[in-house]
Design an enzyme around this catalytic site. Structure first.
Site, PDB file in Angstrom:
ATOM      1  N   LYS A  46      36.778   6.263  15.363  1.00 33.30           N
ATOM      2  CA  LYS A  46      37.858   6.326  15.824  1.00 33.30           C
ATOM      3  C   LYS A  46      38.784   6.822  17.707  1.00 33.30           C
ATOM      4  O   LYS A  46      37.438   6.978  18.503  1.00 33.30           O
ATOM      5  CB  LYS A  46      37.767   7.805  15.539  1.00 33.30           C
ATOM      6  CG  LYS A  46      37.279   9.104  15.912  1.00 33.30           C
ATOM      7  CD  LYS A  46      37.351  10.603  14.508  1.00 33.30           C
ATOM      8  CE  LYS A  46      35.930  11.357  15.156  1.00 33.30           C
ATOM      9  NZ  LYS A  46      36.346  12.799  14.363  1.00 33.30           N
TER      10      LYS A  46
ATOM     11  N   LYS B 258      41.043   8.918  20.217  1.00 30.59           N
ATOM     12  CA  LYS B 258      42.741   9.542  20.161  1.00 30.59           C
ATOM     13  C   LYS B 258      43.064  10.005  21.574  1.00 30.59           C
ATOM     14  O   LYS B 258      42.795   9.980  22.556  1.00 30.59           O
ATOM     15  CB  LYS B 258      41.984  11.438  19.708  1.00 30.59           C
ATOM     16  CG  LYS B 258      41.757  11.069  18.250  1.00 30.59           C
ATOM     17  CD  LYS B 258      40.837  12.280  17.970  1.00 30.59           C
ATOM     18  CE  LYS B 258      40.082  13.069  16.720  1.00 30.59           C
ATOM     19  NZ  LYS B 258      39.511  14.103  16.343  1.00 30.59           N
TER      20      LYS B 258
ATOM     21  N   CYS C 133      39.625  24.743  10.363  1.00 30.14           N
ATOM     22  CA  CYS C 133      39.846  23.147   9.657  1.00 30.14           C
ATOM     23  C   CYS C 133      40.520  23.446   7.965  1.00 30.14           C
ATOM     24  O   CYS C 133      39.933  24.111   7.607  1.00 30.14           O
ATOM     25  CB  CYS C 133      38.822  21.910  10.096  1.00 30.14           C
ATOM     26  SG  CYS C 133      37.371  22.494   9.075  1.00 30.14           S
TER      27      CYS C 133
ATOM     28  N   CYS D 145      37.265  18.864  13.632  1.00 33.70           N
ATOM     29  CA  CYS D 145      38.847  19.398  13.673  1.00 33.70           C
ATOM     30  C   CYS D 145      38.895  20.171  13.641  1.00 33.70           C
ATOM     31  O   CYS D 145      40.357  20.267  14.401  1.00 33.70           O
ATOM     32  CB  CYS D 145      38.373  19.065  11.991  1.00 33.70           C
ATOM     33  SG  CYS D 145      38.002  17.330  11.684  1.00 33.70           S
TER      34      CYS D 145
ATOM     35  N   CYS E 185      32.130  22.011   9.446  1.00 34.07           N
ATOM     36  CA  CYS E 185      31.262  21.491   9.542  1.00 34.07           C
ATOM     37  C   CYS E 185      31.910  20.527  11.391  1.00 34.07           C
ATOM     38  O   CYS E 185      32.314  21.180  12.106  1.00 34.07           O
ATOM     39  CB  CYS E 185      31.369  19.784   8.656  1.00 34.07           C
ATOM     40  SG  CYS E 185      32.295  18.556   9.383  1.00 34.07           S
TER      41      CYS E 185
ATOM     42  N   ARG F 245      47.235  11.680   6.118  1.00 31.27           N
ATOM     43  CA  ARG F 245      47.533  11.613   6.971  1.00 31.27           C
ATOM     44  C   ARG F 245      49.065  11.020   7.112  1.00 31.27           C
ATOM     45  O   ARG F 245      48.827   9.889   7.231  1.00 31.27           O
ATOM     46  CB  ARG F 245      46.804  12.354   8.557  1.00 31.27           C
ATOM     47  CG  ARG F 245      47.108  12.282   8.967  1.00 31.27           C
ATOM     48  CD  ARG F 245      46.683  12.558  10.092  1.00 31.27           C
ATOM     49  NE  ARG F 245      44.803  12.943  10.202  1.00 31.27           N
ATOM     50  CZ  ARG F 245      43.484  13.102   9.811  1.00 31.27           C
ATOM     51  NH1 ARG F 245      43.078  11.393  10.251  1.00 31.27           N
ATOM     52  NH2 ARG F 245      42.382  13.394   9.394  1.00 31.27           N
TER      53      ARG F 245
ATOM     54  N   ARG G 221      44.376   6.957  17.313  1.00 30.00           N
ATOM     55  CA  ARG G 221      45.338   8.152  16.224  1.00 30.00           C
ATOM     56  C   ARG G 221      46.565   8.188  16.758  1.00 30.00           C
ATOM     57  O   ARG G 221      47.061   7.850  17.649  1.00 30.00           O
ATOM     58  CB  ARG G 221      44.267   8.967  15.199  1.00 30.00           C
ATOM     59  CG  ARG G 221      42.869   8.098  15.042  1.00 30.00           C
ATOM     60  CD  ARG G 221      42.002   9.283  14.002  1.00 30.00           C
ATOM     61  NE  ARG G 221      40.693   8.688  13.330  1.00 30.00           N
ATOM     62  CZ  ARG G 221      39.875   9.024  12.380  1.00 30.00           C
ATOM     63  NH1 ARG G 221      40.193  10.099  12.647  1.00 30.00           N
ATOM     64  NH2 ARG G 221      39.309   8.710  11.691  1.00 30.00           N
TER      65      ARG G 221
ATOM     66  N   CYS H  91      37.766  18.670   1.922  1.00 27.75           N
ATOM     67  CA  CYS H  91      37.358  17.644   2.211  1.00 27.75           C
ATOM     68  C   CYS H  91      35.476  17.482   2.038  1.00 27.75           C
ATOM     69  O   CYS H  91      34.681  18.591   1.743  1.00 27.75           O
ATOM     70  CB  CYS H  91      36.637  18.904   3.782  1.00 27.75           C
ATOM     71  SG  CYS H  91      36.397  17.838   5.307  1.00 27.75           S
TER      72      CYS H  91
END
Length: 571
Positions: free
Chosen positions: A216, A218, A435, A484, A480, A84, A154, A441
């Site tokens: 993470k 954001k 997603c 995302c 899931c 990414r 990110r 994935c």
């Protein structure tokens, strides 16, 4: 600004997770990646390096469609890497685009470019032997993948069109500044992937810390009234406040996040909380303060509860706010008025403040590939060869061809039409998103990207049958519960639970400020269409004027609104 750590009792006591050990022992994210790259016996990475490469913007994956076949043949999984790019604000030049287009065609297993709702692009299917080549290619055109995955800040999102107004341009510039300010300081990326010479001075991470963030993180910058970045899915959000056409400051909102675990009531989605207003010149101080507090107070004993939303609920908004003020030297003022009226992309031509034109085109699932009779990937490459402006990737997986002069406008539109980039797309399809999910994935529980087009077609039939052909419902499918596709900010959300089975959520709103509630658990797509057929029929007959589907199902009592996700999301 002060960078002093806050000491217990607000630190979570207990045994750190193994992820903390990996970071602590990694020598500032180096691990033994260099040695692993020389191992030709496997296409994957070993031990801790499986996790560490994520800090360099990559995830190890394999083609799950081939797992059983390869296992039967006693072969290892076909390992490859997803990369990414870091692209704050989503702006990319034609020269850069042509470089990534060529790499995707020549050195990835799938040949596609995936536009993501993180306002950047991904390569899928890079073999280990090509990893140094991709990083050098990115570096040669002024790009990198630093800090686009794992426990760091990110890719910073911002409102998609910087040339729509002076404010948009300033927001884009702040997205770059925040991204640069919060990047990891370690030189590991350059040493490993670009072969730069090792410097003998000691690494340090003054903002992220030696073990980086607990989870993470954001960040977004939003220019009202358009919430096209879905700010409530993010940890830290800056809402632009203007006066007399100038950006004077930001409202700060913290604690958004959508990831959950099925049946784990200690997890929940959360919209971001308002903290206050501050002047624009204090932006980096505030950003650093928020990140450093999450660094010091975040839960390092349980990754499931390590996101900022859980830290905020555990210590309390007032305590968190006081500590931001202490660390940043800011005294928050009351939130300045703002309002959101839309969140999707605005398609077609829009004229910018520089008198050039910007054309936003729809890319279903963000997947740029040459389909039969619709060579989308080739089309964008051909436009890049002819275009003197730039491209802007949106947080909804779409593409803006920006900076088109009046003289070039017809040529660009002709190219876009010729390659299928402009088509008769319904409002419903433009407001639907999924997603990646299968086959790449590793977290996928059910299909998402591959089933979205057909599922939307069925929803379109229902809409047309109810006389709603020109209307839409914000629809998201996630493979899931990790969030995302941002399904837990949609009016209709499907979240994969097992192959062919989904939980159906209803009741978000069109502007993305309300979390939907589960309506039916563990059902097939066909069963969900049956339920939606009845619900959309009721909406068509009984809606108030201009009432969105999510507002209708709550007003009519089909689902109760989520008022306090920490306590009533699972009730």
């Amino acid at each position: 600004m002060s960078n002093t750590k806050y000491i217990a009792p607000l630190v979570v006591e207990g045994k750190p997770t193994d992820a903390e050990r990996i970071k602590a022992h990694s020598n500032y994210l180096r691990g033994s990646i260099v040695q692993d790259l020389k191992d030709n016996l496997t296409g994957g990475f070993n031990g801790d390096n499986f996790s560490l490469i994520r800090f360099h913007g990559m995830y190890q994956q394999d083609d799950r469609d081939l797992r059983a076949e390869r296992a039967e043949q006693k072969l290892d999984a076909r390992h490859a890497v997803m990369l990414r790019c870091r692209l704050p604000g989503g702006v990319i030049t034609p020269k850069q685009w042509l470089a990534i287009d060529q790499f995707a065609a020549e050195k990835t297993l799938y040949g596609s470019i995936r536009l993501t709702n993180r306002q950047t692009f991904q390569f899928h299917g890079i073999l280990k032997k090509h990893l140094k080549a991709v990083h050098r290619m990115l570096n040669n055109v002024g790009l990198d993948s630093v800090g686009t995955a794992n426990d760091v800040n990110r890719n910073v999102l911002c409102s998609s069109n910087p040339m729509e107004s002076v404010i948009h341009q300033e927001a884009y510039e702040w997205a770059h500044k925040i991204s640069a300010h919060l990047l990891p300081h370690t030189r590991a990326y350059a040493e490993i992937w670009l072969n730069t010479e090792k410097i003998k001075t000691i690494d340090s991470e003054p903002i992220l810390g030696a073990t980086y963030l607990p989870r993470k993180f954001k960040t977004t910058i939003v220019v009202p009234p358009h919430n096209e970045v879905d700010l409530h899915a993010n940890d830290m959000n800056f809402i632009a406040i203007t006066r007399a056409g100038s950006l004077i400051g930001f409202n700060l909102l913290i604690g958004g996040g959508l990831s959950i675990e099925h049946n784990n009531k200690k997890t929940y989605p959360r919209t971001a909380s308002e903290f206050g207003y501050f002047p624009v010149h204090k932006t980096l101080d505030v950003a650093e303060a928020v990140v450093s507090i999450q660094r010091d107070w975040g839960n390092r004993t349980n990754r499931t509860n390590a996101k900022t939303k859980y830290t905020l609920d555990r210590v309390g908004l007032d305590t968190f706010k006081t500590e931001i003020e202490r660390r940043s030297g800011v005294n928050f003022e009351p939130i300045r008025p703002y309002q959101f009226t839309t969140r999707g992309d605005r398609f077609g031509w829009i004229k910018g403040i520089d008198h050039t034109w910007n054309l936003t085109v729809f890319v279903e699932n963000g997947r740029l590939l040459d389909y039969p009779n619709r060579p989308l990937k080739t089309g964008v490459a051909e436009i890049a060869k002819a275009h003197e402006g730039n491209f802007r990737l949106t947080a909804n997986q779409n593409l803006m061809i920006a900076g088109v002069t009046e003289l070039e406008k017809n040529k660009i539109e002709h190219l876009a039409h010729s390659y299928g980039l402009i088509d008769n797309i319904s409002h419903q399809r433009k407001n639907s998103m999924a997603c990646v999910s299968f086959p790449t994935c590793p977290l996928a529980m059910a299909e998402a990207e591959r089933i979205l087009p057909k599922f939307v077609t069925e929803v379109e039939k229902i809409m047309e049958g109810c006389g709603l052909k020109d209307d839409y419902i914000v629809l998201r499918i996630s493979g899931c519960p990790n969030g995302c596709a941002r399904a837990l900010l949609s009016e209709i959300g499907l979240i994969g639970k097992a192959p062919g089975r989904y939980n159906l959520y209803l009741g978000g709103n069109r502007i993305g400020t309300r979390i939907p509630r589960i309506y039916h658990e563990n059902i097939s797509l066909q069963d969900s269409l049956g339920l939606l057929n009845n619900l959309i029929g009721e909406w068509a007959k009984n809606r108030k004027k201009h009432e969105g589907f999510g507002d209708f199902v709550i007003r009519s009592g089909f689902v109760k609104p989520i008022l306090d996700p920490a306590h009533d999301f699972w009730n």
